[in-house]
Design a protein around this motif. Sequence first.
Motif, PDB file in Angstrom:
ATOM      1  N   LEU A 114     148.047  17.040  -1.294  1.00  0.00           N
ATOM      2  CA  LEU A 114     146.967  16.107  -1.704  1.00  0.00           C
ATOM      3  C   LEU A 114     146.885  15.472  -1.110  1.00  0.00           C
ATOM      4  N   THR A 115     145.771  14.804  -0.877  1.00  0.00           N
ATOM      5  CA  THR A 115     145.417  13.144  -0.144  1.00  0.00           C
ATOM      6  C   THR A 115     145.408  12.393  -0.971  1.00  0.00           C
ATOM      7  N   ALA A 116     145.395  11.490  -1.391  1.00  0.00           N
ATOM      8  CA  ALA A 116     145.112  10.346  -2.177  1.00  0.00           C
ATOM      9  C   ALA A 116     145.938   8.606  -1.782  1.00  0.00           C
ATOM     10  N   PRO A 117     144.868   8.052  -2.393  1.00  0.00           N
ATOM     11  CA  PRO A 117     145.661   6.756  -2.279  1.00  0.00           C
ATOM     12  C   PRO A 117     146.631   6.439  -3.257  1.00  0.00           C
ATOM     13  N   LEU A 118     148.168   6.084  -2.833  1.00  0.00           N
ATOM     14  CA  LEU A 118     148.765   5.265  -4.202  1.00  0.00           C
ATOM     15  C   LEU A 118     149.657   4.136  -3.802  1.00  0.00           C
ATOM     16  N   THR A 119     149.546   3.565  -4.793  1.00  0.00           N
ATOM     17  CA  THR A 119     150.156   2.588  -4.782  1.00  0.00           C
ATOM     18  C   THR A 119     151.485   1.980  -4.274  1.00  0.00           C
ATOM     19  N   PRO A 120     151.897   1.783  -4.116  1.00  0.00           N
ATOM     20  CA  PRO A 120     153.814   1.036  -3.135  1.00  0.00           C
ATOM     21  C   PRO A 120     154.522   1.828  -3.627  1.00  0.00           C
ATOM     22  N   ASP A 121     154.392   1.729  -5.282  1.00  0.00           N
ATOM     23  CA  ASP A 121     154.670   2.207  -5.614  1.00  0.00           C
ATOM     24  C   ASP A 121     154.731   3.960  -6.375  1.00  0.00           C
ATOM     25  N   GLY A 122     154.109   4.512  -5.752  1.00  0.00           N
ATOM     26  CA  GLY A 122     153.721   5.911  -5.559  1.00  0.00           C
ATOM     27  C   GLY A 122     152.307   6.431  -6.860  1.00  0.00           C
ATOM     28  N   MET A 123     152.231   5.730  -7.007  1.00  0.00           N
ATOM     29  CA  MET A 123     150.969   5.905  -8.342  1.00  0.00           C
ATOM     30  C   MET A 123     149.866   6.840  -7.999  1.00  0.00           C
ATOM     31  N   LEU A 124     149.135   6.912  -8.206  1.00  0.00           N
ATOM     32  CA  LEU A 124     148.046   6.759  -8.008  1.00  0.00           C
ATOM     33  C   LEU A 124     146.654   5.673  -8.201  1.00  0.00           C
ATOM     34  N   ASP A 125     146.109   5.447  -6.892  1.00  0.00           N
ATOM     35  CA  ASP A 125     145.359   3.895  -7.241  1.00  0.00           C
ATOM     36  C   ASP A 125     144.162   3.668  -7.477  1.00  0.00           C
ATOM     37  N   ALA A 126     144.163   3.949  -9.012  1.00  0.00           N
ATOM     38  CA  ALA A 126     142.397   4.153  -9.178  1.00  0.00           C
ATOM     39  C   ALA A 126     141.293   3.131  -8.433  1.00  0.00           C
ATOM     40  N   ARG A 152     148.977  14.152 -16.896  1.00  0.00           N
ATOM     41  CA  ARG A 152     149.473  12.467 -17.445  1.00  0.00           C
ATOM     42  C   ARG A 152     149.458  12.196 -15.670  1.00  0.00           C
ATOM     43  N   LEU A 153     147.864  13.050 -15.192  1.00  0.00           N
ATOM     44  CA  LEU A 153     148.882  12.532 -13.283  1.00  0.00           C
ATOM     45  C   LEU A 153     148.693  10.867 -12.915  1.00  0.00           C
ATOM     46  N   GLY A 154     147.891  10.629 -13.702  1.00  0.00           N
ATOM     47  CA  GLY A 154     147.635   8.877 -13.787  1.00  0.00           C
ATOM     48  C   GLY A 154     148.882   8.417 -14.110  1.00  0.00           C
ATOM     49  N   GLU A 155     150.084   9.119 -14.443  1.00  0.00           N
ATOM     50  CA  GLU A 155     151.631   8.130 -15.183  1.00  0.00           C
ATOM     51  C   GLU A 155     152.417   8.675 -14.276  1.00  0.00           C
ATOM     52  N   HIS A 156     152.068   9.577 -13.600  1.00  0.00           N
ATOM     53  CA  HIS A 156     153.134  10.013 -12.383  1.00  0.00           C
ATOM     54  C   HIS A 156     153.575   9.757 -11.354  1.00  0.00           C
ATOM     55  N   ARG A 157     154.647   9.302 -10.767  1.00  0.00           N
ATOM     56  CA  ARG A 157     154.829   8.488  -9.079  1.00  0.00           C
ATOM     57  C   ARG A 157     155.256   9.729  -8.314  1.00  0.00           C
ATOM     58  N   PHE A 158     153.898   9.139  -7.288  1.00  0.00           N
ATOM     59  CA  PHE A 158     154.423  10.797  -6.035  1.00  0.00           C
ATOM     60  C   PHE A 158     155.532   9.563  -5.137  1.00  0.00           C
ATOM     61  N   ALA A 159     156.159  10.736  -5.549  1.00  0.00           N
ATOM     62  CA  ALA A 159     158.255  10.236  -4.275  1.00  0.00           C
ATOM     63  C   ALA A 159     158.685  11.725  -4.616  1.00  0.00           C
ATOM     64  N   VAL A 160     158.982  11.590  -2.894  1.00  0.00           N
ATOM     65  CA  VAL A 160     160.099  12.989  -3.137  1.00  0.00           C
ATOM     66  C   VAL A 160     161.042  13.139  -4.151  1.00  0.00           C
ATOM     67  N   GLY A 161     161.109  14.216  -4.422  1.00  0.00           N
ATOM     68  CA  GLY A 161     162.322  14.258  -5.689  1.00  0.00           C
ATOM     69  C   GLY A 161     161.327  14.827  -7.217  1.00  0.00           C
ATOM     70  N   GLU A 162     160.458  13.863  -7.207  1.00  0.00           N
ATOM     71  CA  GLU A 162     159.527  13.517  -8.414  1.00  0.00           C
ATOM     72  C   GLU A 162     158.883  15.423  -8.849  1.00  0.00           C
ATOM     73  N   TYR A 163     158.478  15.205 -10.339  1.00  0.00           N
ATOM     74  CA  TYR A 163     157.983  16.547 -10.701  1.00  0.00           C
ATOM     75  C   TYR A 163     156.184  16.863 -11.353  1.00  0.00           C
ATOM     76  N   VAL A 164     156.012  17.460 -10.878  1.00  0.00           N
ATOM     77  CA  VAL A 164     154.735  17.813 -11.712  1.00  0.00           C
ATOM     78  C   VAL A 164     154.026  18.818 -12.364  1.00  0.00           C
ATOM     79  N   THR A 165     153.663  18.584 -13.469  1.00  0.00           N
ATOM     80  CA  THR A 165     152.849  19.803 -14.272  1.00  0.00           C
ATOM     81  C   THR A 165     151.533  19.978 -14.410  1.00  0.00           C
ATOM     82  N   VAL A 166     151.143  21.030 -12.860  1.00  0.00           N
ATOM     83  CA  VAL A 166     149.922  21.771 -13.504  1.00  0.00           C
ATOM     84  C   VAL A 166     149.822  22.658 -14.075  1.00  0.00           C
TER      85      VAL A 166
END
Length: 124
Positions: free
Chosen positions: A29-41, A91-105
């Motif tokens: 995925l290519t996306a803009p992230l906030t400094p804490d790894g969240m999607l930047d709307a 809850r994609l908008g609530e996920h933190r994208f950092a190594v080791g985190e989990y996402v459900t698709v």
Amino acid sequence: MNLSRVVMRLARNPGTEFSGGDDRRGYALTAPLTPDGMLDAEAYAKARSECVVRRFAPDEDAADGRLARRGNRWFFDYDDGDTADDEPVHRLGEHRFAVGEYVTVTDEDGRPLTYKVVEVQPQD
């Protein structure tokens, strides 16, 4: 605005044929992230066309799509004209994208599968 490349690989999913996970299946995925790894709307609104996703698996052709948003709902879209192909991400908008985190698709069969973030790299 900075975009990041996020790679997620299929994690252990007990009760499925992927109970041990599968590193050959996942998403880039290519996306803009906030400094804490969240999607930047806000940044997404300015760079929507650059926010892409690629689904990969060894037994199928890679599927190229885009990160999409309707209201507060984020999803992966593989065909602008067809909503049947949209892959909801829990809850994609609530996920933190950092190594080791989990996402459900939710896959094309309606099953929620868990993926592990294995790489997050800023794009130049």
